[in-house]
Design a protein around this motif. Structure first.
Motif, PDB file in Angstrom:
ATOM      1  N   LYS A   1      63.892  16.938   1.590  1.00 48.75           N
ATOM      2  CA  LYS A   1      62.498  16.522   1.440  1.00 48.75           C
ATOM      3  C   LYS A   1      62.372  15.204   0.681  1.00 48.75           C
ATOM      4  O   LYS A   1      61.468  14.417   0.930  1.00 48.75           O
ATOM      5  CB  LYS A   1      61.692  17.609   0.734  1.00 48.75           C
ATOM      6  N   VAL A   2      63.299  14.970  -0.245  1.00 51.14           N
ATOM      7  CA  VAL A   2      63.262  13.756  -1.058  1.00 51.14           C
ATOM      8  C   VAL A   2      64.021  12.615  -0.386  1.00 51.14           C
ATOM      9  O   VAL A   2      63.805  11.453  -0.707  1.00 51.14           O
ATOM     10  CB  VAL A   2      63.840  14.058  -2.466  1.00 51.14           C
ATOM     11  N   GLY A   3      64.879  12.944   0.546  1.00 50.37           N
ATOM     12  CA  GLY A   3      65.662  11.916   1.222  1.00 50.37           C
ATOM     13  C   GLY A   3      66.976  11.619   0.535  1.00 50.37           C
ATOM     14  O   GLY A   3      67.460  10.481   0.542  1.00 50.37           O
ATOM     15  N   THR A   4      67.559  12.653  -0.065  1.00 51.91           N
ATOM     16  CA  THR A   4      68.852  12.499  -0.719  1.00 51.91           C
ATOM     17  C   THR A   4      69.701  13.728  -0.416  1.00 51.91           C
ATOM     18  O   THR A   4      69.346  14.535   0.436  1.00 51.91           O
ATOM     19  CB  THR A   4      68.664  12.264  -2.237  1.00 51.91           C
ATOM     20  N   THR A   5      70.791  13.872  -1.093  1.00 55.33           N
ATOM     21  CA  THR A   5      71.722  14.964  -0.816  1.00 55.33           C
ATOM     22  C   THR A   5      71.572  16.112  -1.817  1.00 55.33           C
ATOM     23  O   THR A   5      71.000  15.935  -2.900  1.00 55.33           O
ATOM     24  CB  THR A   5      73.179  14.458  -0.897  1.00 55.33           C
ATOM     25  N   GLN A   6      72.120  17.244  -1.451  1.00 58.89           N
ATOM     26  CA  GLN A   6      72.141  18.396  -2.348  1.00 58.89           C
ATOM     27  C   GLN A   6      72.918  18.050  -3.611  1.00 58.89           C
ATOM     28  O   GLN A   6      72.526  18.427  -4.716  1.00 58.89           O
ATOM     29  CB  GLN A   6      72.775  19.600  -1.638  1.00 58.89           C
ATOM     30  N   SER A   7      74.000  17.306  -3.461  1.00 55.00           N
ATOM     31  CA  SER A   7      74.811  16.975  -4.645  1.00 55.00           C
ATOM     32  C   SER A   7      74.052  16.060  -5.606  1.00 55.00           C
ATOM     33  O   SER A   7      74.205  16.179  -6.827  1.00 55.00           O
ATOM     34  CB  SER A   7      76.155  16.367  -4.246  1.00 55.00           C
ATOM     35  N   ALA A   8      73.201  15.178  -5.079  1.00 51.98           N
ATOM     36  CA  ALA A   8      72.388  14.323  -5.956  1.00 51.98           C
ATOM     37  C   ALA A   8      71.398  15.176  -6.744  1.00 51.98           C
ATOM     38  O   ALA A   8      71.221  14.975  -7.956  1.00 51.98           O
ATOM     39  CB  ALA A   8      71.651  13.270  -5.147  1.00 51.98           C
TER      40      ALA A   8
ATOM     41  N   ASN B   1      60.700  27.884  -4.499  1.00 53.43           N
ATOM     42  CA  ASN B   1      61.655  28.710  -3.770  1.00 53.43           C
ATOM     43  C   ASN B   1      62.479  27.884  -2.780  1.00 53.43           C
ATOM     44  O   ASN B   1      62.714  28.308  -1.650  1.00 53.43           O
ATOM     45  CB  ASN B   1      60.950  29.877  -3.068  1.00 53.43           C
ATOM     46  N   TRP B   2      62.882  26.689  -3.233  1.00 52.22           N
ATOM     47  CA  TRP B   2      63.694  25.801  -2.403  1.00 52.22           C
ATOM     48  C   TRP B   2      65.104  25.726  -2.953  1.00 52.22           C
ATOM     49  O   TRP B   2      65.326  25.781  -4.165  1.00 52.22           O
ATOM     50  CB  TRP B   2      63.129  24.383  -2.409  1.00 52.22           C
ATOM     51  N   SER B   3      66.051  25.573  -2.066  1.00 49.02           N
ATOM     52  CA  SER B   3      67.427  25.304  -2.472  1.00 49.02           C
ATOM     53  C   SER B   3      67.535  23.830  -2.848  1.00 49.02           C
ATOM     54  O   SER B   3      66.649  23.023  -2.550  1.00 49.02           O
ATOM     55  CB  SER B   3      68.393  25.615  -1.325  1.00 49.02           C
ATOM     56  N   GLN B   4      68.636  23.477  -3.468  1.00 50.41           N
ATOM     57  CA  GLN B   4      68.884  22.060  -3.761  1.00 50.41           C
ATOM     58  C   GLN B   4      68.961  21.264  -2.465  1.00 50.41           C
ATOM     59  O   GLN B   4      68.470  20.135  -2.394  1.00 50.41           O
ATOM     60  CB  GLN B   4      70.167  21.895  -4.567  1.00 50.41           C
ATOM     61  N   ALA B   5      69.553  21.845  -1.438  1.00 49.36           N
ATOM     62  CA  ALA B   5      69.669  21.158  -0.148  1.00 49.36           C
ATOM     63  C   ALA B   5      68.291  20.907   0.460  1.00 49.36           C
ATOM     64  O   ALA B   5      68.027  19.825   1.002  1.00 49.36           O
ATOM     65  CB  ALA B   5      70.543  21.971   0.807  1.00 49.36           C
ATOM     66  N   THR B   6      67.394  21.897   0.365  1.00 47.11           N
ATOM     67  CA  THR B   6      66.044  21.741   0.907  1.00 47.11           C
ATOM     68  C   THR B   6      65.308  20.626   0.171  1.00 47.11           C
ATOM     69  O   THR B   6      64.701  19.751   0.807  1.00 47.11           O
ATOM     70  CB  THR B   6      65.257  23.059   0.791  1.00 47.11           C
ATOM     71  N   LEU B   7      65.358  20.634  -1.151  1.00 48.57           N
ATOM     72  CA  LEU B   7      64.697  19.578  -1.916  1.00 48.57           C
ATOM     73  C   LEU B   7      65.318  18.221  -1.601  1.00 48.57           C
ATOM     74  O   LEU B   7      64.603  17.233  -1.427  1.00 48.57           O
ATOM     75  CB  LEU B   7      64.764  19.862  -3.419  1.00 48.57           C
ATOM     76  N   GLY B   8      66.629  18.184  -1.489  1.00 48.21           N
ATOM     77  CA  GLY B   8      67.301  16.935  -1.147  1.00 48.21           C
ATOM     78  C   GLY B   8      66.811  16.368   0.175  1.00 48.21           C
ATOM     79  O   GLY B   8      66.541  15.171   0.288  1.00 48.21           O
TER      80      GLY B   8
END
Length: 85
Positions: A43-50, A34-41
Motif C-alpha cells: 500500500k505504501v509502495g515499498t517492501t515488507q523488509s522496509a 489487521n494488515w501484515s507488513q507485506a500488505t502495508l508495504g
C-alpha cells in the motif's frame, strides 16, 4: 557553523526518541488495521523488509514515505507543533 558536542548529543537523543515513537506507531496502526507488513508495504509502495526495518527502528522512513504512511494508515501528519483547532 558546527554544533557543540553537548547540543549534538541532545539532538541525537531527541531524534532517537522520535524514531522509536514513530516506529512503534507504525506497528500499532498496522496491527489495528489487521494488515501484515507485506500488505502495508504494498500500500505504501515499498517492501515488507522496509516496513520491518521501520518498525524495529533499524531505519527511519524518509519524509515522503512517512507522509504516505500517514495517509494510508489514516493518521494525522504533524511535526509536533500546536494543532490548529
Amino acid at each position: 557553523m558546527a554544533i557543540p558536542d553537548r547540543d549534538y548529543a541532545q539532538l541525537t537523543a531527541n531524534a532517537r526518541l522520535m524514531a522509536m515513537t514513530i516506529c512503534g506507531q507504525v506497528r500499532d496502526y498496522r496491527l489495528a488495521a489487521n494488515w501484515s507488513q507485506a500488505t502495508l508495504g504494498t500500500k505504501v509502495g515499498t517492501t515488507q523488509s522496509a516496513i520491518s526495518e521501520w518498525e524495529n527502528g533499524i531505519v527511519m522512513p524518509q519524509l515522503h514515505q512517512l507522509m504516505v504512511l500517514c495517509m494510508v494508515l489514516g493518521i494525522p501528519f504533524s511535526f509536533g507543533g500546536r494543532s490548529q483547532t
